[in-house]
Structure formats: C-alpha cells, structure tokens
Write a protein that holds these residues in place. Structure first.
Motif, short mmCIF file in Angstrom:
data_model
loop_
_atom_site.label_atom_id
_atom_site.label_comp_id
_atom_site.label_asym_id
_atom_site.label_seq_id
_atom_site.Cartn_x
_atom_site.Cartn_y
_atom_site.Cartn_z
N HIS A 254 51.67 40.89 50.03
CA HIS A 254 51.94 42.28 49.42
C HIS A 254 51.22 42.42 48.02
CE1 HIS A 254 54.85 39.03 48.00
NE2 HIS A 254 55.04 39.70 47.00
N CYS A 255 50.47 41.38 47.66
CA CYS A 255 49.65 41.33 46.31
C CYS A 255 48.29 41.65 46.53
CB CYS A 255 49.87 40.06 45.61
SG CYS A 255 51.89 39.65 45.04
N VAL A 256 47.91 41.78 47.71
CA VAL A 256 46.44 42.04 48.06
C VAL A 256 46.66 43.83 47.95
CG1 VAL A 256 44.69 42.16 49.57
CG2 VAL A 256 46.10 39.99 49.53
N LEU B 187 36.04 54.61 42.01
CA LEU B 187 35.00 53.94 41.57
C LEU B 187 34.30 52.86 42.62
CD1 LEU B 187 32.90 53.35 39.15
CD2 LEU B 187 34.71 51.68 38.34
N PHE B 188 35.40 52.05 43.49
CA PHE B 188 34.95 51.33 44.25
C PHE B 188 35.16 51.89 45.80
CE2 PHE B 188 35.90 49.00 40.51
CZ PHE B 188 34.91 48.00 40.56
N ASN B 189 34.62 51.35 46.77
CA ASN B 189 34.83 51.62 48.19
C ASN B 189 35.99 51.31 48.61
OD1 ASN B 189 31.89 52.57 48.41
ND2 ASN B 189 31.37 50.41 48.85
N MET B 190 36.51 52.35 49.58
CA MET B 190 37.74 52.05 50.47
C MET B 190 37.67 50.64 50.98
SD MET B 190 39.77 54.23 49.67
CE MET B 190 41.08 54.14 50.69
N GLY B 191 38.75 49.74 51.11
CA GLY B 191 38.61 48.48 51.75
C GLY B 191 38.23 47.33 50.70
N GLU B 192 37.84 47.73 49.76
CA GLU B 192 37.37 46.67 48.69
C GLU B 192 38.84 46.20 47.86
OE1 GLU B 192 32.94 47.30 47.59
OE2 GLU B 192 34.05 48.35 46.31
N VAL B 193 39.29 45.24 48.56
CA VAL B 193 40.85 44.63 47.85
C VAL B 193 40.60 43.45 47.09
CG1 VAL B 193 41.81 45.60 49.99
CG2 VAL B 193 40.79 43.24 49.90
N VAL B 194 41.78 43.43 46.12
CA VAL B 194 41.53 42.33 45.21
C VAL B 194 43.03 41.81 45.20
CG1 VAL B 194 39.96 43.45 43.72
CG2 VAL B 194 42.29 43.95 43.33
N LEU B 195 43.28 40.81 44.41
CA LEU B 195 44.60 39.95 44.39
C LEU B 195 45.28 40.40 43.28
CD1 LEU B 195 46.68 38.06 45.69
CD2 LEU B 195 45.13 36.17 44.76
N ASN B 196 46.29 41.00 43.31
CA ASN B 196 46.96 41.42 41.96
C ASN B 196 47.73 40.27 41.58
OD1 ASN B 196 48.94 42.21 40.17
ND2 ASN B 196 49.18 44.06 41.32
N LEU B 197 47.32 39.59 40.33
CA LEU B 197 47.71 38.28 39.95
C LEU B 197 49.29 38.73 39.25
CD1 LEU B 197 44.45 36.46 38.74
CD2 LEU B 197 46.03 36.15 40.60
N ASP B 198 49.30 39.97 38.60
CA ASP B 198 50.70 39.91 37.85
C ASP B 198 51.71 40.02 39.24
OD1 ASP B 198 49.61 40.41 35.40
OD2 ASP B 198 49.28 42.74 35.74
N ARG C 15 58.27 34.66 34.05
CA ARG C 15 56.88 34.74 34.42
C ARG C 15 55.98 34.49 33.65
NH1 ARG C 15 55.36 40.98 35.87
NH2 ARG C 15 53.37 40.05 35.27
N ALA C 16 54.77 33.76 33.88
CA ALA C 16 53.67 33.20 32.97
C ALA C 16 52.81 34.50 32.82
CB ALA C 16 53.02 32.06 33.63
N LYS C 17 51.94 34.41 31.89
CA LYS C 17 51.13 35.41 31.52
C LYS C 17 49.87 35.31 32.74
CE LYS C 17 51.90 36.10 26.78
NZ LYS C 17 52.97 37.07 26.97
N SER C 18 49.34 36.31 33.00
CA SER C 18 48.28 36.08 34.14
C SER C 18 47.38 37.21 33.80
CB SER C 18 48.80 36.20 35.39
OG SER C 18 49.36 37.37 35.47
N MET C 19 46.14 37.10 34.32
CA MET C 19 45.00 38.05 34.43
C MET C 19 45.73 39.11 35.15
SD MET C 19 42.35 36.73 32.46
CE MET C 19 40.73 37.35 32.92
N SER D 92 46.64 32.15 35.27
CA SER D 92 45.82 32.78 36.64
C SER D 92 45.30 31.59 37.16
CB SER D 92 44.71 33.87 36.12
OG SER D 92 45.48 34.94 35.58
N ILE D 93 44.66 30.69 36.46
CA ILE D 93 44.13 29.46 37.25
C ILE D 93 45.16 28.73 38.00
CG2 ILE D 93 43.02 27.18 36.96
CD1 ILE D 93 41.52 28.80 34.66
N ALA D 94 46.18 28.49 37.37
CA ALA D 94 47.50 27.95 37.77
C ALA D 94 47.81 28.55 39.26
CB ALA D 94 48.87 27.64 36.90
N ALA D 95 48.20 29.97 39.07
CA ALA D 95 48.57 30.76 40.20
C ALA D 95 47.62 30.73 41.33
CB ALA D 95 48.85 32.23 39.79
N LEU D 96 46.32 30.66 41.22
CA LEU D 96 45.43 30.39 42.38
C LEU D 96 45.33 28.95 42.77
CD1 LEU D 96 42.68 32.78 41.14
CD2 LEU D 96 44.04 33.29 42.88
N GLY D 97 45.86 28.21 41.98
CA GLY D 97 45.63 26.68 42.52
C GLY D 97 44.35 26.22 42.59
N SER D 98 43.91 25.30 43.21
CA SER D 98 42.59 24.72 43.33
C SER D 98 42.15 24.59 44.89
CB SER D 98 42.68 23.03 42.96
OG SER D 98 43.66 22.64 44.10
#
Length: 165
Positions: free
Chosen positions: A19-21, A39-50, A64-68, A111-117
């Motif tokens: 649900h965050c994509v 500005l961007f093409n349809m279908g260009e999705v991002v991961l909403n880090l908030d 909540r931690a701060k995130s990009m 954000s780095i912590a939320a994405l993991g390694s």
C-alpha cells in the motif's frame, strides 16, 4: 543507471508494504507539485517512505522515525547492478535557510533503516526544491556549519527526471 520499476516493486519493503507503493505523480501532488501536466509517465511508481515508516511504527507501537519522502530503484541495462535512491521533496519550502543539518541527517538514517540492507543505497541523497529555490538551497547546503556531507545533493524536478528517468 536509470529508474527501474521492477527494482522498486520487488524490494522487500515494497513487498511487505504494498500500500506504500505509489504512482510518482500522485506522491508529487501530495508533496506540493501544482503544475497541470504530469511530470512522470504513468506506471512510474515509488516507495512512499513516510507511509512505510508510519506502518512500521504503528505495528511496533513506536513513535515514527524521520524519513525521506520516497525511494525508487535504479538499475543498469542488464539489471546486474541495482540500487535504491532516496529522495526528499521540498517543493513547499519558501526559505531554504531554514533547512537544518541534523534534520536532514535524521531523515537519511531513518530511511536507510526502513529499507534495510536488501539492496545498496545510491551514494547520493537527493533533496528536491522548486526551480526558483534550487540555487538558494544549494548555497544553504554549501554554507551549512557543521558542513553537510557532499552526498547530500540539491536538484529540481527536471534534474531528477533527467538524471534517473
């Protein structure tokens, strides 16, 4: 290396929080992009880090931690190298002189912590300002004391698009 929808959607954080994509244009609108043309093409999705951070904090019963604002995947043509790019959208900032180093650093670390390694993070962290505030923001980043790391880059949306899309 350019934007890769597959890298974005198959990242373990995207899989665990589908649900965050979000569509990139929808997220930009929520962050203050007001132009009538997408500005961007349809279908260009991002991961909403908030959204990711809110979901993880609620599940763990933590604050909540701060995130990009967002992350997206990039890859080379053969998808042998895949990275996640961290982006903070600052389109509503009227005065870039109010930007503080410690707050930016907290956002990057959260954000780095939320994405993991699971996948490496792109070497630069992108902070997007309106075109008319971009140079002022660059000056602020350059003059910040203590000095802000060189990996913190200021761009406008057109530069972001030209660089990664």
């Amino acid at each position: 290396m350019k934007y890769c929808s597959e890298t974005t959607t198959t990242h373990p954080t995207s899989v665990s929080c589908p649900h965050c994509v979000n569509d990139f244009n929808d997220l930009l609108s929520a962050e203050g992009y007001i132009a009538s043309q997408q500005l961007f093409n349809m279908g260009e999705v991002v991961l909403n880090l908030d959204c990711v951070e809110a979901t993880c904090a609620a599940a763990a019963g933590l604050e909540r931690a701060k995130s990009m604002d967002l992350a997206f995947g990039i890859s080379d043509l053969k998808k042998e190298c895949q990275l996640m790019v961290l982006v903070e959208i600052r389109l509503n900032y009227q005065n870039p002189n109010n930007v503080r180093r410690d707050k930016l650093h907290e956002k990057v670390l959260g954000s780095i912590a939320a994405l993991g390694s699971h996948l490496p993070i792109y070497a630069n962290y992108i902070f997007v300002f309106r075109e008319d505030k971009k140079q002022e923001a660059r000056n602020r980043f350059f003059r910040m004391n203590p000095k802000i790391p060189n990996e913190y880059l200021v761009m406008d949306l057109d530069e972001l698009k030209a660089t990664f899309f």
